[in-house]
Design a protein around this motif. Sequence first.
Motif, PDB file in Angstrom:
ATOM      1  N   TYR A 173      46.507 -10.578  36.481  1.00 11.00           N
ATOM      2  CA  TYR A 173      47.776 -10.410  37.177  1.00 11.00           C
ATOM      3  C   TYR A 173      48.931 -10.426  36.206  1.00 11.00           C
ATOM      4  O   TYR A 173      48.808 -10.925  35.078  1.00 11.00           O
ATOM      5  CB  TYR A 173      47.978 -11.538  38.200  1.00 11.00           C
ATOM      6  N   GLU A 175      46.377 -13.746  46.986  1.00 14.04           N
ATOM      7  CA  GLU A 175      47.528 -13.614  46.087  1.00 14.04           C
ATOM      8  C   GLU A 175      48.692 -14.506  46.498  1.00 14.04           C
ATOM      9  O   GLU A 175      49.517 -14.880  45.663  1.00 14.04           O
ATOM     10  CB  GLU A 175      47.949 -12.144  46.022  1.00 14.04           C
ATOM     11  N   LYS A 183      50.358 -17.015  44.035  1.00 16.18           N
ATOM     12  CA  LYS A 183      51.796 -16.932  43.799  1.00 16.18           C
ATOM     13  C   LYS A 183      52.439 -18.310  43.954  1.00 16.18           C
ATOM     14  O   LYS A 183      53.278 -18.719  43.151  1.00 16.18           O
ATOM     15  CB  LYS A 183      52.388 -15.952  44.809  1.00 16.18           C
ATOM     16  N   ARG A 238      51.774  -9.356  40.811  1.00 13.45           N
ATOM     17  CA  ARG A 238      51.027  -8.134  41.136  1.00 13.45           C
ATOM     18  C   ARG A 238      49.852  -8.010  40.178  1.00 13.45           C
ATOM     19  O   ARG A 238      49.822  -8.648  39.120  1.00 13.45           O
ATOM     20  CB  ARG A 238      51.938  -6.899  41.017  1.00 13.45           C
ATOM     21  N   LEU A 239      48.894  -7.197  40.576  1.00 15.16           N
ATOM     22  CA  LEU A 239      47.775  -6.929  39.686  1.00 15.16           C
ATOM     23  C   LEU A 239      48.304  -6.294  38.415  1.00 15.16           C
ATOM     24  O   LEU A 239      49.224  -5.480  38.457  1.00 15.16           O
ATOM     25  CB  LEU A 239      46.787  -5.970  40.357  1.00 15.16           C
TER      26      LEU A 239
END
Length: 565
Positions: free
Chosen positions: A282, A301, A305, A314-315
Amino acid sequence: MRISRLFAKTTREAPADADTISHRLLVRAGMINQLAAGVYTYLPLGLRVLHKIENIVREEMDKAGGQEFSMPVLQPVEMWQQSGRAQSMSDVLFNLTDRREHKFVLGPTHEEVITQLAARYVQSYRDLPQLPYQIQVKFRDEPRPRAGLMRGREFIMKDAYSFDVDEAGLDICYQKMVEAYQNVFKRCAVSTMIVDADSGAIGGKDSREFMVVAESGEDEIINCPRCNYAANTEKAVSAKARIDNGQPLPIEEVATPGISTIEEVAAFLKVSPVHTLKAVFYTADGRFVFVVIRGDLAVNEIKLKNQLHCTDLRLATDAEVREAGVVAGAASPVGLKGFKVVADDSVTMATNLVAGANKPATHIKNVNYPRDFKADFVADIATARAGDKCVNCGGKLAATRGIEVGHIFKLLTRYSEKFNAVYTDEKGGSHPIIMGCYGMGVSRLMAAAIEQNHDDKGIIWPLPIAPYQVHLCPLYRAGSNVAETAEKLYADFQAAGLEVLFDDREDSPGVKFNDADLLGIPLRVTVSPRTLEKNSVEFKKRSEKQAEIVPISEIAAKLKGLIKS
RNA sequence: CGGGGCGUAGCGCAGUUGGUUUAGCGCGCAGCGUUUGGGACGCUGAGGUCGGAGGUUCGAAUCCUCUCGCCCCGACCA
């Protein structure tokens, strides 16, 4: 209201691009009309429903001690900078600039405005608690508006905010709101499930959502049938099994030509994915993060986060992965240095895992934590799934879909500190006000009510939110006195305080009945030569198949009775 | 933002290998008549910048370029 005078008409076919039930029915019934993506007009029938829902919400808020406000849609961008949300919500803010080059946003919600008001008007513990609320249009530039009223860029929302001296006060208010919400949903005849939720950009703790269970729902809910545990997938936790694959063995390198995904690795080495270790990359606020998790699990995610305390996650792109020097498809934390490594706790509860070897076409067997690698931190960052074990009772978790119609949060002092909303206590000390906030999607609730109350012919409005209560449907025939009787009933019903939709059109019975079913008015009264022979009308509930014959002299009282109860 | 699809009458659609196309069909709409307990029928009629701009061509709804909009899946989401 006479249908012949109604501005909008029903249609036989729905727009081709509407595929959610509520969207199709609302459009076909002439209740809403689309102007732009996620932007709709409420036509007269639809507006009546909206008003009814609003009034129910208003009554329940007032009953809970709320005071209604109307707050600006146009909000100076400065206050959004002050709260920090100009950045954290930048992707959904509608921005505009006035002739003097002052920048504004169209209010997507009103925490900033209300906190500023509290800073001005609330000064003493004597002024607390307070529960202001508003029911207004809000604007969010959604990346993807969809499903009619379900997710618009312009939508009606009720927001309430609580101000208390301490958390004990907040807890009381929070609980009151839970009850008020349950009352609202009950009165609107939608059944909801309360689930644990992530609080997202708004911040705070103890966030819960009210979900209308529906196939068309955008959210997935994980719940335990045995103990009532329920949570949005973004928040849901499940008990992870310890995967014992024997005593730790020495690391062993194996060649895996052309193999990169977990499925391929597992199949190639003839092991289950639970015996593998997956690496996911990420970019968190611009920093590369190396995440490891058991091969069969998926990274959540939102949990990640929250663990990283970052705003943008984000990836990592292929380029970023290459730049980091990681071997995609054969990466592992073993022997790796220089990255932030986050491990899901699943990898600490398994032995002898298969992982990448950090060189192309090679994997290693028998990886064990913490013998072979260390993580910067270990946490639960996995997505819970149906079939997993419940953390509370060990029961088997189930998954269902829901429409989020309410979301309540304990904000604590996040906003009051930013806007210096403080009060003075008995001893003269100054403290930030303890806040909560309570959102409810009013227009979305209208759609959700249809998702739960319809059949293949149309809407079945619950009485309290129906645009009209009674559908008066005369079947005209020349030479009969259907017309006079219907006119008289229309007048009588109205005099009795009933809300009547009067189908005074000279259409065939089929047309009128089909429209009646589509529009979904709960109580239907049909007058025809046939019923008049018995000095009667036909009475039918939209929700039931059976009709009954009722003498004309009794029908108004019967309707009245049904509406009261 | 990535992937896919679609813009032709108020709505739903056909037509898209360039030329009988003067752009059709169904619903809806208007007029007349016959009908009237589950989306009736006949006759007559109105309604179109074929999303927009530019281009190719003797000729464009149809081909090319650009552009705008809408929907779905994903990403995202209070």
